[in-house]
Design a protein around this motif. Structure first.
Motif, short mmCIF file in Angstrom:
data_model
loop_
_atom_site.label_atom_id
_atom_site.label_comp_id
_atom_site.label_asym_id
_atom_site.label_seq_id
_atom_site.Cartn_x
_atom_site.Cartn_y
_atom_site.Cartn_z
N PHE A 81 0.83 -1.20 0.00
CA PHE A 81 0.00 0.00 0.00
C PHE A 81 0.87 1.25 0.00
CE2 PHE A 81 -1.98 3.52 2.20
CZ PHE A 81 -3.17 3.66 1.50
N SER A 82 1.83 1.31 0.90
CA SER A 82 2.69 2.49 1.04
C SER A 82 3.51 2.74 -0.22
CB SER A 82 3.62 2.34 2.24
OG SER A 82 2.89 2.20 3.42
N PHE A 83 4.13 1.69 -0.75
CA PHE A 83 5.01 1.83 -1.91
C PHE A 83 4.24 2.31 -3.14
CE2 PHE A 83 7.87 -0.15 -5.23
CZ PHE A 83 8.89 0.76 -5.07
N VAL A 84 3.10 1.69 -3.42
CA VAL A 84 2.31 2.08 -4.58
C VAL A 84 1.78 3.50 -4.40
CG1 VAL A 84 0.24 1.58 -5.95
CG2 VAL A 84 1.74 -0.28 -5.24
N THR A 85 1.34 3.84 -3.20
CA THR A 85 0.86 5.20 -2.93
C THR A 85 1.97 6.22 -3.19
OG1 THR A 85 -0.70 4.41 -1.25
CG2 THR A 85 -0.09 6.73 -1.17
N LEU A 86 3.17 5.95 -2.69
CA LEU A 86 4.29 6.87 -2.88
C LEU A 86 4.65 7.01 -4.36
CD1 LEU A 86 6.52 5.76 0.13
CD2 LEU A 86 5.28 7.92 -0.09
N ILE A 87 4.67 5.92 -5.08
CA ILE A 87 5.03 5.99 -6.50
C ILE A 87 3.99 6.78 -7.29
CG2 ILE A 87 5.23 4.63 -8.63
CD1 ILE A 87 6.76 2.55 -7.02
N VAL A 88 2.72 6.49 -7.08
CA VAL A 88 1.66 7.17 -7.83
C VAL A 88 1.66 8.66 -7.51
CG1 VAL A 88 -0.85 7.38 -8.10
CG2 VAL A 88 0.22 5.12 -8.10
N SER A 89 1.72 9.00 -6.22
CA SER A 89 1.71 10.43 -5.86
C SER A 89 2.98 11.13 -6.33
CB SER A 89 1.51 10.61 -4.36
OG SER A 89 2.54 9.98 -3.64
N GLY A 90 4.11 10.45 -6.29
CA GLY A 90 5.36 11.02 -6.79
C GLY A 90 5.33 11.25 -8.28
#
Length: 185
Positions: A81-90
């Motif tokens: 969850f955290s990794f995908v969230t960070l990549i998408v928002s980045g």
């Protein structure tokens, strides 16, 4: 027979939604700060505020997702969850910055470089090291800073960010995980 649908509560799908929301919120915040005073975009306090806001939003959406799936989440799901969230928002932030730098205000990167350079020299002066830096070194720093505002520089920064996001996702995953202790017996 009912058609198969994607599970709406998978970590990746929830992270995609959270990442889009966080990315758009960060982009709006970035544009508001730009319209107030562009020099704030390279201020140290701005970076700290963005980092705190960014982490706070990921944790908030992670807790919301954990509640949605029953109140418990293992480390693997929390990391995903955290990794995908960070990549998408980045990615959204990077695209937004590129639009700002190359479409809305093409002169902004040069102004940010000069402001950033002035901030660095002032900081070196505060430490008593301002006189030890030569004109050639200042020109070299100016060129390096200017390169970070090119398309290639933005893409390179996002590539490096992916590695940083993985490390941050480990930390956020540890924060967001919650073990169901009733299943220990």
């Amino acid at each position: 027979m009912e058609p198969q649908t994607l599970k709406s509560n998978t970590p990746a799908r929830a992270a995609l939604n959270a990442g889009v929301i966080i990315g758009l919120l960060m982009l709006v915040f970035n544009f508001i700060v730009y319209f107030i005073d562009y020099s704030y975009l390279v201020a140290a306090w701005y970076g700290i505020v963005v980092l705190v806001l960014f982490f706070g939003l990921v944790i908030y959406f992670g807790i919301q997702y954990r509640k949605e799936i029953g109140g418990y989440m293992d480390f693997g799901a929390a990391f995903q969850f955290s990794f995908v969230t960070l990549i998408v928002s980045g990615l959204i932030s990077t695209i937004g910055n590129m639009i700002l730098y190359f479409v809305i205000d093409p002169g902004l990167p040069e102004m940010l470089v000069e402001t950033q350079l002035e901030n660095m020299v002032a900081m070196l002066d505060n430490f008593g090291a301002g006189d030890s830096i030569s004109g050639d070194q200042i020109d070299e720093m100016r060129n390096e800073m200017a390169n970070s505002f090119t398309v290639a520089g933005q893409l390179k920064a996002f590539g490096v960010s992916i590695i940083i996001y993985a490390i941050l996702a480990l930390i956020l995953g540890a924060i967001l995980k919650k073990k169901d202790k009733t299943k220990d017996f």
